[in-house]
Write a protein that holds these residues in place. Structure first.
Motif, PDB file in Angstrom:
ATOM      1  N   ARG A  33      40.962-134.499  72.732  1.00 54.57           N
ATOM      2  CA  ARG A  33      39.426-134.791  72.473  1.00 54.57           C
ATOM      3  C   ARG A  33      39.820-135.963  71.219  1.00 54.57           C
ATOM      4  NH1 ARG A  33      35.637-131.043  73.788  1.00 54.57           N
ATOM      5  NH2 ARG A  33      36.668-129.109  74.317  1.00 54.57           N
ATOM      6  N   SER A  34      39.071-137.077  71.528  1.00 50.74           N
ATOM      7  CA  SER A  34      38.799-138.322  70.589  1.00 50.74           C
ATOM      8  C   SER A  34      37.825-137.514  69.519  1.00 50.74           C
ATOM      9  CB  SER A  34      38.154-139.427  71.158  1.00 50.74           C
ATOM     10  OG  SER A  34      39.012-139.939  72.078  1.00 50.74           O
ATOM     11  N   MET A  35      38.345-138.058  68.257  1.00 51.52           N
ATOM     12  CA  MET A  35      37.380-137.668  67.012  1.00 51.52           C
ATOM     13  C   MET A  35      36.862-138.627  66.226  1.00 51.52           C
ATOM     14  SD  MET A  35      38.393-134.425  67.150  1.00 51.52           S
ATOM     15  CE  MET A  35      38.064-133.611  65.241  1.00 51.52           C
ATOM     16  N   GLY A  36      36.006-138.307  65.340  1.00 47.33           N
ATOM     17  CA  GLY A  36      35.509-139.357  64.575  1.00 47.33           C
ATOM     18  C   GLY A  36      34.751-138.680  63.201  1.00 47.33           C
ATOM     19  N   ALA A  51      37.616-138.502  76.694  1.00 48.49           N
ATOM     20  CA  ALA A  51      37.054-139.352  76.471  1.00 48.49           C
ATOM     21  C   ALA A  51      37.411-140.138  75.253  1.00 48.49           C
ATOM     22  CB  ALA A  51      35.543-138.958  76.423  1.00 48.49           C
ATOM     23  N   GLN A  52      37.076-141.406  75.561  1.00 46.81           N
ATOM     24  CA  GLN A  52      37.204-142.323  74.324  1.00 46.81           C
ATOM     25  C   GLN A  52      36.533-141.879  73.108  1.00 46.81           C
ATOM     26  OE1 GLN A  52      36.568-146.148  75.935  1.00 46.81           O
ATOM     27  NE2 GLN A  52      34.550-146.228  75.277  1.00 46.81           N
ATOM     28  N   ALA A  53      36.973-142.538  71.757  1.00 47.39           N
ATOM     29  CA  ALA A  53      36.159-142.307  70.521  1.00 47.39           C
ATOM     30  C   ALA A  53      35.036-143.344  70.898  1.00 47.39           C
ATOM     31  CB  ALA A  53      37.030-142.637  69.569  1.00 47.39           C
ATOM     32  N   THR A  54      33.963-142.956  70.354  1.00 51.28           N
ATOM     33  CA  THR A  54      32.707-143.947  70.220  1.00 51.28           C
ATOM     34  C   THR A  54      31.902-143.955  69.049  1.00 51.28           C
ATOM     35  OG1 THR A  54      30.938-142.291  70.947  1.00 51.28           O
ATOM     36  CG2 THR A  54      32.247-143.336  72.811  1.00 51.28           C
ATOM     37  N   PRO A  55      30.886-144.962  68.665  1.00 50.18           N
ATOM     38  CA  PRO A  55      30.322-144.804  67.371  1.00 50.18           C
ATOM     39  C   PRO A  55      29.027-143.922  67.531  1.00 50.18           C
ATOM     40  CG  PRO A  55      30.038-146.828  68.246  1.00 50.18           C
ATOM     41  CD  PRO A  55      31.008-146.066  69.235  1.00 50.18           C
TER      42      PRO A  55
END
Length: 126
Positions: free
Chosen positions: A32-35, A104-108
């Motif tokens: 998982r991408s993270m933010g 999935a890619q990281a997003t804002p």
């Protein structure tokens, strides 16, 4: 159960540094991408930084670019946010988040994240 636990927040003087950590459990962290997001009193939650599942791609809000560094250690199921040259505008509750979609890619975009930590408070004095 999924759990994201942030730590490392605190009170720091302007110009100082903090390193936030987010330890994940109950999910496939490495997939998982993270933010990182933050929310200051009276303001909406905003994107701070994102990182791909392997850590080879990162994104930053303009307000923190050049000062903050996001990283992850998949072997430890941990994501970090190194915050340097902090200023009072960085004062906020900081939240760790994981994408809803595996791979999935990281997003804002806040709505793209399905799992959230409890937040850790960062307060920067002048």
């Amino acid at each position: 159960q999924v759990q994201l636990v942030e730590s490392g927040g605190g009170l720091v003087q302007a110009g100082g540094s903090l390193r936030l950590s987010c330890v994940a459990s109950g999910l496939t962290f490495s997939m998982r991408s993270m933010g990182w997001f933050r929310q200051a009193p009276g303001k909406e939650r905003e994107f701070v930084a994102g990182i791909s599942r392997t850590g080879d791609s990162t994104q930053y809000a303009d307000s923190v670019k050049g000062r903050f560094t996001i990283s992850r250690d998949n072997a430890k199921n941990t994501m970090y946010l190194q915050m340097n040259r902090l200023n009072p505008d960085d004062t906020a509750a900081y939240y760790c988040a994981a994408r809803k979609v595996l791979g999935a890619q990281a997003t804002p975009y806040e709505d793209d994240y399905g799992y959230w930590g409890q937040g850790t408070q960062v307060t920067v004095s002048s």
